[in-house]
Design an enzyme around this catalytic site. Structure first.
Site, PDB file in Angstrom:
ATOM      1  N   ASP A 140      39.704  36.229  21.810  1.00  0.00           N
ATOM      2  CA  ASP A 140      40.441  36.120  23.354  1.00  0.00           C
ATOM      3  C   ASP A 140      41.966  36.077  23.332  1.00  0.00           C
ATOM      4  O   ASP A 140      42.357  35.483  22.262  1.00  0.00           O
ATOM      5  CB  ASP A 140      39.621  35.077  24.148  1.00  0.00           C
ATOM      6  CG  ASP A 140      40.545  34.611  25.387  1.00  0.00           C
ATOM      7  OD1 ASP A 140      40.694  35.539  26.094  1.00  0.00           O
ATOM      8  OD2 ASP A 140      40.833  33.642  25.649  1.00  0.00           O
TER       9      ASP A 140
HETATM   10  P1  ADP Z   1      41.766  36.041  28.853  1.00  0.00           P
HETATM   11  O1  ADP Z   1      40.738  37.031  28.741  1.00  0.00           O
HETATM   12  O2  ADP Z   1      43.215  36.716  28.342  1.00  0.00           O
HETATM   13  O3  ADP Z   1      41.751  34.657  28.310  1.00  0.00           O
HETATM   14  P2  ADP Z   1      41.258  35.764  31.680  1.00  0.00           P
HETATM   15  O4  ADP Z   1      39.962  36.689  31.638  1.00  0.00           O
HETATM   16  O5  ADP Z   1      40.923  34.470  31.814  1.00  0.00           O
HETATM   17  O6  ADP Z   1      42.371  36.148  30.459  1.00  0.00           O
HETATM   18  O7  ADP Z   1      42.074  36.270  32.920  1.00  0.00           O
HETATM   19  C1  ADP Z   1      42.543  37.606  32.976  1.00  0.00           C
HETATM   20  C2  ADP Z   1      43.640  37.427  33.903  1.00  0.00           C
HETATM   21  O8  ADP Z   1      43.108  37.447  35.171  1.00  0.00           O
HETATM   22  C3  ADP Z   1      44.721  36.812  33.802  1.00  0.00           C
HETATM   23  O9  ADP Z   1      45.899  37.153  33.216  1.00  0.00           O
HETATM   24  C4  ADP Z   1      45.107  36.899  35.324  1.00  0.00           C
HETATM   25  O10 ADP Z   1      45.859  37.741  35.803  1.00  0.00           O
HETATM   26  C5  ADP Z   1      43.700  36.858  36.129  1.00  0.00           C
HETATM   27  N1  ADP Z   1      43.236  35.568  36.371  1.00  0.00           N
HETATM   28  C6  ADP Z   1      41.938  34.886  36.117  1.00  0.00           C
HETATM   29  N2  ADP Z   1      41.791  33.832  36.563  1.00  0.00           N
HETATM   30  C7  ADP Z   1      42.850  33.720  37.349  1.00  0.00           C
HETATM   31  C8  ADP Z   1      43.130  32.427  38.454  1.00  0.00           C
HETATM   32  N3  ADP Z   1      42.534  31.382  38.561  1.00  0.00           N
HETATM   33  N4  ADP Z   1      44.602  32.490  39.036  1.00  0.00           N
HETATM   34  C9  ADP Z   1      45.319  33.734  39.024  1.00  0.00           C
HETATM   35  N5  ADP Z   1      44.861  34.576  38.042  1.00  0.00           N
HETATM   36  C10 ADP Z   1      43.805  34.676  37.318  1.00  0.00           C
HETATM   37 MG    MG Z   2      41.284  32.590  27.543  1.00  0.00          MG
END
Ligand code: ADP
Ligand code: MG
Length: 497
Positions: A194
Site C-alpha cells: 500500500d
Molecule cells: P492508500 O491506498 O494509498 O493507503 P487510501 O485508499 O486510504 O490511500 O486513500 C485513497 C485516497 O482517498 C486518498 O489519497 C484521499 O484522496 C482519499 N481519502 C480516503 N479517505 C479520506 C478521508 N477520510 N478524507 C479525505 N480523503 C480521503
Molecule cells: Mg494506507
C-alpha cells in the site's frame, strides 16, 4: 465527565463515560450506542462473520471492530469485565493456525505409535516361540525398542524451530500470529505494498488550501476539519492538525460516514459535506463541474482532496507525504531475496502514485484503487505468481490483507482492523524487517527439514541396532535422548539473530 474529549487508558474508563469510536477502530469497552450509527464486526466475540448494524440504544462489545460509521458509546462495563471473550478467541485462533509441517508430524504420530507397539510385541514373543530364542534377551530387546523408537525428536523437530523463530522475530519487532504464516513467508513470489502509511510515513502535511467558490480559505479548512474530525485516516489527521495549528475553531458534525479508499461525509448544520478524492465525487455522481485544474499539485507528488456540498464544489486541500527513508532499501533487499514481482497499490491519484513508485523502485503500480479493486488485484496476482504478501495499514487495506497469502500490517501506523486481519504485524513500522522475515522463514524451513531428516535417521539406526542386539537399555536411552537434544539445539540456533 461529558464535557471534554481526551484519550485515556482503559483502566481509567468508568461506567457511564462516553467513548468516541471512529471507523475501523476496535471498540475498547462494552457499552451502549448513544449517538451515531454504524455496523460492527463482532466475529471476535460472537463468531458471527457478517457485521451487525448498530443504532442508538444497541449494545456493542469490547474487542469488536467498528466498520465505517462513527459513534458515541456509553460504557457499561469495567475493563476487567470484558476481556475474557477476547483472550479465549486469541487462544482458539493460535491453535487453528498450526504449520503444515506440524500437522504432518501429528498425523505421523497417529499411525506410527500403534506400529511400534505391535513391532515390540512381535519382537518379544515371536523369536522365543518360533525359534526357541532366550525369552529374557528378546523381552529386553523389545523394551529397548520401545525406548529408541519413540519419535520424541521428530515430534519436537517442528515446534522447537517455530517457537525459536517466532521468538527471534518478536525480538526484532515482527509479530507472527502462527507457525503457518512463518512457513508461508519463505515461499512468496510477490510483495504488494500500500502507499499511504506503508511506503510513505502516513503523516502528511497540509501544503495548500484552495477556495473554489468564494469562501475564505480558513472556512474551507474549518469545514474540512469538521468532517474529518471523526475519521481515522492519515489525511484526516493532517487536516485536523493544520486547522489546530491555525487556531481555527472546528464545528461539530453529525451523521459521519467514512467511505474507505475514497473519502468521508458528514452533516454540518443543514448541509451535507463531502471530502475525498476526485474519483470519490465521480463515483457519487454529484452534479459537479469539471475537475478544477490542480494537475500541477498532483505532478509535484501531492495528494489533493476536494470539499463539496451536495450541489457544488467549494474547495480543495493539498497534502504532501514523505516516502519512508527505508522504503527503497526494503524493496531492494526483497528483490535480492529473489522475489519475482514487487508492486504498489494505492487509492491516491495517478501522478502522485507514479512519483512515489519511481522513487521507491517497485516494478509496477496501480493507482485510484478502491478497497475491492485491491482485493481483485490480489486474486489476479495470486493466480499468476503463487504466494502474494500484502503490506498495508488502513481500513481500506483490510480486505486485501485478508485475501493475501500472507497479510502484513504496520503496527504503529496501522488501524485496528488491519492489525486484526493481518497474519504478521511490523510492531515498529520498519519495512526493512520484511526481507528479514522472508529470510528467517527460509532458515526455519531448512532447520525443520534437517530436524525431520535427522530424527528419522536416528530412529532408523537405533531401531536396527536394537534388533540386531547391539544396544542395551542404557545405550538406547543415551542415543534416544541425545538425538532429541540435538534437534532442540539445532532448533534453538534460530533464536540467534
Ligand atoms: P492508500 O491506498 O494509498 O493507503 P487510501 O485508499 O486510504 O490511500 O486513500 C485513497 C485516497 O482517498 C486518498 O489519497 C484521499 O484522496 C482519499 N481519502 C480516503 N479517505 C479520506 C478521508 N477520510 N478524507 C479525505 N480523503 C480521503
Ligand atoms: Mg494506507
Amino acid at each position: 465527565h461529558h464535557d471534554h474529549e481526551e484519550t485515556v487508558g482503559i483502566d481509567r474508563i468508568k461506567i457511564g463515560d462516553v467513548m468516541i469510536v471512529k471507523p475501523g477502530e476496535k471498540i475498547a469497552m462494552d457499552g451502549i450506542v448513544a449517538v451515531g450509527a454504524s455496523s460492527v464486526d463482532q466475529a471476535s466475540v460472537t463468531g458471527e462473520s457478517i457485521p451487525v448494524d448498530k443504532v442508538p440504544g444497541d449494545r456493542v462489545f469490547a474487542g469488536t471492530i467498528n466498520q465505517y460509521g462513527a459513534m458515541e458509546v456509553e460504557v457499561t462495563h469495567l475493563a476487567a469485565d470484558n476481556t475474557i471473550a477476547k483472550i479465549t478467541h486469541m487462544v482458539e485462533e493460535a491453535q487453528a493456525h498450526k504449520a503444515p509441517t506440524q500437522v504432518f508430524t501429528e498425523r505421523f504420530g497417529r499411525y506410527y505409535t500403534p506400529i511400534v507397539m505391535s513391532l515390540a510385541a512381535v519382537v518379544a514373543v515371536i523369536p522365543p516361540l518360533a525359534l526357541g530364542a532366550p525369552p529374557a534377551e528378546w523381552l529386553h530387546r523389545a523394551l529397548v525398542l520401545l525406548v529408541v523408537a519413540c519419535p520424541c525428536s521428530l515430534i519436537i523437530s517442528t515446534p522447537v524451530a517455530l517457537v525459536s523463530a517466532i521468538g527471534n522475530a518478536a525480538k526484532s519487532g515482527v509479530l507472527v500470529k502462527g507457525g503457518a504464516y512463518l512457513e508461508a513467508a519463505g515461499s512468496l513470489s510477490v510483495f504488494a505494498f500500500d502507499k499511504t502509511g506503508t511506503l510513505t510515513t502516513g503523516r502528511p502535511e497540509v501544503t495548500d488550501v484552495i477556495s473554489l467558490n468564494g469562501l475564505e480559505e480558513n472556512d474551507i479548512l474549518a469545514i474540512t476539519a469538521a468532517v474529518e474530525s471523526r475519521s481515522e485516516h492519515p489525511v484526516a489527521q493532517a487536516i485536523i492538525r493544520a486547522a489546530k495549528d491555525k487556531g481555527i475553531e472546528v464545528p461539530k458534525v453529525a451523521e459521519f460516514q467514512a467511505v474507505p479508499g475514497s473519502g468521508a461525509y458528514a452533516r454540518l448544520g443543514e448541509e451535507l459535506y463531502f471530502v475525498g478524492s476526485w474519483k470519490f465525487f465521480e463515483e457519487r455522481l454529484l452534479p459537479l463541474e469539471a475537475k478544477p485544474d490542480i494537475l500541477h499539485l498532483e505532478e509535484s507528488g501531492k495528494t489533493v482532496v476536494f470539499v463539496a456540498t451536495e450541489s457544488r464544489l467549494i474547495g480543495a486541500v493539498a497534502l504532501a507525504d514523505k516516502v519512508r527513508p527505508q522504503a527503497g532499501e526494503a524493496v531492494k533487499s526483497l528483490r535480492r531475496l529473489g522475489l519475482k514481482h514487487i508492486v504498489m497499490l494505492t487509492g491516491d491519484n495517478e501522478p502522485t502514485a507514479g512519483l512515489v513508485a519511481a522513487g521507491v523502485g517497485v516494478d509496477a503500480f496501480h493507482a485510484e484503487l478502491l478497497p475491492e479493486d485491491k482485493v481483485e488485484l490480489m486474486i489476479n496476482l495470486k493466480r499468476r505468481y503463487g504466494g502474494v504478501a500484502m503490506v498495508g495499514d488502513g481500513v481500506n487495506d483490510a480486505p486485501a490483507l485478508a485475501v493475501a497469502t500472507v497479510g502484513i500490517a504496520m503496527g504503529v501506523a496501522g488501524s485496528d482492523v488491519a492489525l486484526e486481519t493481518a497474519d504478521i504485524a511490523l510492531m515498529s513500522d520498519d519495512i526493512t524487517k520484511l526481507a528479514y522475515t522472508v529470510d528467517l522463514s527460509r532458515r526455519t524451513m531448512r532447520v525443520i527439514k534437517q530436524n525431520i531428516a535427522f530424527s528419522l535417521a536416528a530412529v532408523a539406526v537405533l531401531t536396527i541396532a536394537t534388533l540386531s542386539g547391539y544396544l542395551n537399555l542404557t545405550l538406547g536411552i543415551i542415543g534416544h535422548e541425545g538425538s532429541a537434544l540435538a534437534v532442540i539445539f539445532n532448533g534453538m540456533r534460530l533464536l540467534k539473530r
